[in-house]
Enzyme design. Sequence first.
Site, PDB file in Angstrom:
ATOM      1  N   LEU A  41       0.986  -1.168  -0.111  1.00 15.12           N
ATOM      2  CA  LEU A  41      -0.019   0.003   0.104  1.00 15.12           C
ATOM      3  C   LEU A  41       0.828   1.234   0.011  1.00 15.12           C
ATOM      4  CD1 LEU A  41      -2.651  -0.777   2.599  1.00 15.12           C
ATOM      5  CD2 LEU A  41      -3.026  -0.936   0.123  1.00 15.12           C
ATOM      6  N   ASP A  42       0.415   2.323  -0.682  1.00 11.34           N
ATOM      7  CA  ASP A  42       1.268   3.659  -0.726  1.00 11.34           C
ATOM      8  C   ASP A  42       1.346   3.816   0.857  1.00 11.34           C
ATOM      9  OD1 ASP A  42       1.217   3.501  -3.390  1.00 11.34           O
ATOM     10  OD2 ASP A  42      -0.642   4.812  -3.470  1.00 11.34           O
TER      11      ASP A  42
END
EC number: 5.4.99.-
Length: 290
Positions: A133-134
């Site tokens: 995930l960012d």
Amino acid sequence: MQLSITLPKGTHETTIRDLLENDWLIPRKVRHFLRTRKNVLKNNQPVMFHETVIASDTVTMIFEDSDYTKPDISLGNKEAVNVLWEDEHLIIVNKAYGQKTHPNQPQESDTLLNDLAAYLAPKNQEPYVVHRLDKETSGAIVFAKHPIILPILGRLLEQKKINRYYEAEVSGIIKEKKLTIDKPIGRHRHDRRKRVVDTKKGAQARTHVSVVEVLKNTTHIKCKLDTGRTHQIRVHLESIKHPIIGDPLYNPSSTYPRLQLHAKSLHLVHPFTNEDIVVQAMPSLFEIKQ
């Protein structure tokens, strides 16, 4: 490492060779060592690779330390780990906003992977990255706990059998109740941090969007990914003129203190047990108070 797996109900009769090669994706070199060392057991008895197994049989594999390379991960803060689901094979956690999934430099020790390494160390287990995930995105993310299940989870991702559902708040009013954004994504030519829609050289990317609530100047939405390109949801929503609130890269005019993107839920069928796993990463983005 020793790994014992009881084949779940519904398992079709197969050979040990096919099970290890095609179902469990054990590398050829490791399969060779398992066979020559006689390190595969069926119901606690040594078994030849041409022999068959069925549902309820227990297959045990005994691995040497040299079979797989262990990751060298600095230990972080185990208390920061928010576990949503885990067993001996995999773990799903709720990643906090503002934390990187994994280190990009050897000296980094404050990423989620570092914290997970500290959490799993007392169990003599290590985390392996399945997807990411960012840094600016919060929510559910899955990690492998040993190298045997890692390629299996990777295959489930490729086959779109790990379903990830996101929620977001975007600028402007989306009039359609549902829409699919199917636009290839590639690297930005001048900013290495960013991605862009690139119809010539981009990789296929598809995002399904459904409207939850229309507010005065923004819209609450849910998204489901068919692919997992870097910044996919952020790029796709910006491409239809509805960038995510608080996005410093794709909506720089927004002054909201965080990216309004959250991996709300994750669904997969456990590759070893056939258990249906559904987790919710709470609180919901729309319940988070700044």
